[in-house]
Design an enzyme around this catalytic site. Structure first.
Site: not given
Length: 266
Positions: A45-46, A122, A148, A150, A185
């Site tokens: 896929d990359g 993607n 707020r 990551d 997160a």
């Protein structure tokens, strides 16, 4: 028909690439890296993501097909043992075009009225360059929340099985013209609050991120990491363009999901 081939670069993929090129030339197809009608991706896929970005300026003219030389991919449905069959199909068989939606990302800057535009197959992610990401999130021009945490991941339906899934996002069928916003997160306590769930936005909705303090951000467009400074806003929506896949046989999406993520004990 004009064709081009991209390879992952390992010896197995390169050998298959050269073999397919030779076979297709024998069928009197034309090798053209600049303006191909069909691009064959050999790797995973990359590799197909690389091919997509290389030919993103001619998505309405170029179709893609993938041969995977590693693990089963979501974009690559042919295996090395089938390349003769694929070559004959490309040379002799009219193929079906399947279109998947893309993500449009527009980054606007504080000064000069400048902006840059990207397409992602993607996803795009946004993180603070050096600290917690703090962004005001607007949907359809209305303030939704102050995030707020990551970072945020905005994905396409075909990309919903990638980073988005690892973040707890939903898997969307790629026939749906939508984008998905998933949190990384997030900070939730008595003072700060986010929705805490992925958001799925239809094609006519726009998601806008506006910095609260910091103006420098680490932004990814698929596999490409980019540091953007002096950012005023980041806009996401379903792009007008679509990626076109050449299908010579059925490639059911839910079977790919099952084969990739669910153990088969039958």
């Amino acid at each position: 028909m004009k064709f081009a081939i991209t390879s992952k670069g390992d010896s197995r993929s390169n050998t298959l690439m050269h073999k397919m090129r030779s076979y297709l030339l024998d069928f009197e197809l034309v090798y053209d890296e600049e303006e191909p009608d069909i691009v064959i991706s050999v790797g995973g896929d990359g590799t197909l993501l690389y091919a997509f970005h290389r030919y993103s300026s001619r998505l309405d003219k170029t179709a893609f097909v993938g041969v995977h030389t590693g693990h089963l991919g979501f974009y690559a449905d042919w295996v090395p043992e089938e390349i003769e069959k694929l070559v004959i199909a490309i040379a002799k068989t009219p193929y079906q075009i399947i279109e998947y939606p893309l993500l449009e990302v527009i980054i606007r800057y504080q000064h000069g009225g400048k902006e840059t535009r990207y397409l992602a197959l993607n996803e795009s992610t946004v993180k603070g360059a050096e600290q917690t990401l703090v962004m005001d999130v607007e949907i359809r021009g209305q303030h939704f929340e102050r995030f707020r945490g990551d970072g945020l991941c905005i994905s396409t339906p075909s990309g919903s099985t990638a980073y988005n899934k690892a973040l707890g996002g939903a898997i969307l069928h790629p026939s749906l013209p939508a984008i998905q916003v998933a949190e990384m997160a997030s900070i939730n306590n008595r003072v700060f609050r986010t929705i805490g769930s992925p958001l799925i936005l239809p094609a006519h909705h726009t998601c806008m991120l506006k910095p609260v303090n910091e103006a420098d951000f680490q932004i990814t467009i698929d596999h490409l990491p980019l540091l953007h400074k002096d950012v005023k806003s980041i806009q996401f929506r379903v792009a007008d363009e679509k990626i076109r896949f050449a299908r010579f046989r059925p490639f059911p999406f839910w079977k790919r999901v099952r084969d990739s993520f669910v153990s088969d004990k039958d």
